[in-house]
Design an enzyme around this catalytic site. Structure first.
Site, PDB file in Angstrom:
ATOM      1  N   ASP A   1     -39.432 -66.041 -33.383  1.00 43.98           N
ATOM      2  CA  ASP A   1     -40.105 -64.845 -33.258  1.00 43.98           C
ATOM      3  C   ASP A   1     -40.473 -64.567 -31.917  1.00 43.98           C
ATOM      4  O   ASP A   1     -40.543 -65.197 -31.016  1.00 43.98           O
ATOM      5  CB  ASP A   1     -41.484 -64.947 -33.926  1.00 43.98           C
TER       6      ASP A   1
ATOM      7  N   CYS B   1     -21.468 -52.833 -29.228  1.00 38.35           N
ATOM      8  CA  CYS B   1     -22.482 -52.817 -30.329  1.00 38.35           C
ATOM      9  C   CYS B   1     -22.227 -51.557 -31.290  1.00 38.35           C
ATOM     10  O   CYS B   1     -21.861 -50.621 -30.849  1.00 38.35           O
ATOM     11  CB  CYS B   1     -24.180 -52.450 -29.490  1.00 38.35           C
TER      12      CYS B   1
ATOM     13  N   HIS C   1     -32.147 -50.392 -31.343  1.00 34.96           N
ATOM     14  CA  HIS C   1     -30.775 -51.172 -30.666  1.00 34.96           C
ATOM     15  C   HIS C   1     -31.122 -52.454 -30.484  1.00 34.96           C
ATOM     16  O   HIS C   1     -30.475 -53.412 -30.624  1.00 34.96           O
ATOM     17  CB  HIS C   1     -30.648 -50.577 -29.322  1.00 34.96           C
TER      18      HIS C   1
ATOM     19  N   CYS D   1     -24.313 -50.642 -33.763  1.00 31.87           N
ATOM     20  CA  CYS D   1     -25.683 -49.923 -34.132  1.00 31.87           C
ATOM     21  C   CYS D   1     -25.610 -48.370 -34.155  1.00 31.87           C
ATOM     22  O   CYS D   1     -24.958 -47.903 -33.566  1.00 31.87           O
ATOM     23  CB  CYS D   1     -26.832 -50.555 -33.459  1.00 31.87           C
TER      24      CYS D   1
ATOM     25  N   CYS E   1     -26.085 -47.146 -30.866  1.00 32.34           N
ATOM     26  CA  CYS E   1     -24.849 -47.056 -29.914  1.00 32.34           C
ATOM     27  C   CYS E   1     -23.858 -46.171 -30.497  1.00 32.34           C
ATOM     28  O   CYS E   1     -23.001 -45.428 -29.773  1.00 32.34           O
ATOM     29  CB  CYS E   1     -24.621 -48.523 -29.747  1.00 32.34           C
TER      30      CYS E   1
ATOM     31  N   ASP F   1     -49.027 -65.734 -38.321  1.00 31.64           N
ATOM     32  CA  ASP F   1     -49.549 -66.540 -37.420  1.00 31.64           C
ATOM     33  C   ASP F   1     -51.048 -67.139 -37.845  1.00 31.64           C
ATOM     34  O   ASP F   1     -51.700 -66.549 -38.547  1.00 31.64           O
ATOM     35  CB  ASP F   1     -49.246 -66.399 -36.031  1.00 31.64           C
TER      36      ASP F   1
END
Lengths: 359, 359
Positions: free
Chosen positions: A253, A291, A322, A293, A296, A62
């Site tokens: 973002d 989920c 997560h 991931c 999880c 930025d």
């Protein structure tokens, strides 16, 4: 884009960001923070931000403007730029479009943002117009300095020498105008006239009503240049992402997945889960049964709650992981749904499900 | 053994511990901490410590005694056990050999430690003897309660029901006696007479001179049962590990790699490196050029220093990872050197190198 404020996506190793599970292709770096610490010269001496961090994939930086308004002390703004004091050591600093371009060139990000002036979300028409016009003048100066730096980088062969000033950076313009649609349209016209590699909507998600944000995005995104990326800055919740994709946005973002991870909040397909809640003390289920991931698959709510309650760093690490997995997977599913022409159904099911409540 | 105080090796994901790079086969859990938070009942309700944490490999739990002395308030010790107040919530608690065995059975660790009484490193003979004799009496009570719990676990089929009270735990005795060799020998005799699956040397590295520690280990380790593991508790630096292996020790646990990682200290093949030092601000070299860990392959001293200076969690995560890699790799190399009959040369080279200073 996960946010890597001072050169790190908080609590996350780069190996995790690169893993198939997260597969973040681009992260954001904050020019303001990196400029103050460790300093643009230090990053440049270490070969640019990619080499400094140890990250080969893309980076968007930025302009530093937003943090100057929100973190810097004793700001004095004029046509030339902004004087302020560093929130780190109180040292006097001056940020202008030229300085921002120079720092971002030293950082060597793939995508550079112009320096803009963000008005408050509830700014009156006159105040918002003044900020918008200053943004347009700064955009022209950003463009000029950016082009000179890119040419200089190419001429001096620094393109070959190091990843930093590569001669191959992209520059994005920013549309301002607070909640005033006529100002937003004028801002877009003035920005597009200068010409950029991509266009962002700035100055949203800064305190205005959510309906105002959706309205601005709905009216402005569709008239932004079709062939260039449309980037909505600093947004948002999973619902916001879906709703704003539906209104024409390509890029986002947000610090939500990382920041909220550190304060014990997990984003799930059924809404937000506060791991501090005593009801999870012996709950052996994962954060989100849907989920896939690694958090999880491996850890229970009971364990994560225990880590949070005992102040263990691993609570932040795992909840952040997560949350990033959930956000990035959501966007992957958005792209798939768009490609297969299924977005409308996907959007409806996603919103229904996320409002259905944690089990 | 990396130390996983409250059910987490601080700052480290279990995937990293399991990776080829670290390959930690066993970690330590602190009974005291887990007993207070989340509580033995909660861990048991979640299926034991392995399932609670999400860790399939081996766990050794200590007895809780050491933390009661160092963290508990208002201790009152008698033959039966110790009354104290939790450092977490001030609640009154009572720790005895029987309670310790019961909690460790609920945790379901592979290796259980007897409750012992650790005298100060500089304890006079009489004080040290009293602690040592109490330790021996508590060892017999630990053994009795442990055996009953194992039998109960096997009888009730809990062995099948969950990983917790498995009927297959091992119990280690602990040799005390401070710096007094005759007491150490007496303690060993009394402990070995009861009979355990392994033997530990406790009460070292608690403030005594290093030469005293080496002397005790040198005299006691070689006369400990040959066919059983010899475990030196709470030790130590990389040099300590090498020196004490040379004196006959097989197992160690220590918080140094994790704790010092969090305070900015890296262990390297050339000694300790303090990442806070300004000389590393633009140092693009890895922590240790001879280290093949993922942190050294990817990140520079300059970046790690920046992370530490800005208070970023990733500093702790990465320094901890490197330190664990260094300690675990050192022990892997020790085992290889012993197998190939090269330990004496390895030890000499290792000590020379680690004293040669950071470049």
């Amino acid at each position: 884009m996960p946010v890597g404020t001072v050169g790190t996506v908080k609590g996350t190793r780069f190996e995790a960001l690169e893993s198939e599970e997260l597969d973040a292709r681009i992260i954001l770096g904050n020019t303001y923070h990196l400029w103050l610490r460790p300093g643009a010269e230090t990053v440049a001496a270490c070969g640019g931000l990619h080499k400094f961090m140890g990250w080969d994939r893309a980076i968007l930086t930025d302009s530093g403007g937003f943090q100057v308004w929100s973190l810097g002390d004793l700001r004095k703004i004029n046509e030339e730029g902004t004087e302020f004091r560093s929130h780190v050591d109180g040292s006097p600093r001056f940020l202008s479009p030229e300085v921002s371009m120079q720092v971002q060139a030293a950082l060597g990000s793939e995508i550079v943002m112009v320096l803009d002036k963000c008005a408050p979300g509830d700014a009156e028409h006159d105040v918002a117009r003044e900020s918008m016009l200053l943004t347009a003048r700064w955009a022209a100066r950003s463009r000029a300095r950016f082009d000179a730096l890119q040419k200089e980088g190419a001429d001096t062969g620094r393109l070959e020498e190091r990843d930093g000033l590569s001669g191959a950076q992209a520059l994005f313009g920013i549309v301002q105008g607070a909640s005033h649609l006529n100002l937003r349209r004028e801002s877009l016209a003035r920005t597009a006239e200068i010409g950029f590699d991509g266009y962002a909507i700035g100055g949203l998600s800064v305190g205005e009503e959510k309906s105002v944000m959706y309205e601005v995005v709905e009216r402005i995104a569709p008239v932004m240049p079709k062939e260039k990326p449309r980037y909505l800055m600093g947004v948002g919740t999973p619902e916001d992402l879906i709703e704003c994709v539906g209104r024409g946005v390509d890029m986002f973002d947000c610090v939500l997945p990382t920041r909220n991870g550190r304060t014990g909040q997990a984003f799930t397909s059924r809404g937000k889960l506060n791991i501090k809640n005593a009801r999870y003390a012996r709950d052996t289920r994962p954060l989100d049964a849907d989920c896939a991931c690694s958090v999880c698959r491996r850890h229970s709510r009971a364990y994560l709650r225990h880590l949070y309650a005992t102040g263990e760093m691993l609570a932040s690490i795992l909840l952040t992981h997560h949350n990033l997995a959930f956000f990035l997977d959501t966007m992957r599913r958005v792209r798939q749904a768009i490609r297969s022409g299924d977005f409308t159904r996907f959007r409806q099911e996603f919103i229904e499900r996320i409002n259905s409540g944690i089990e």
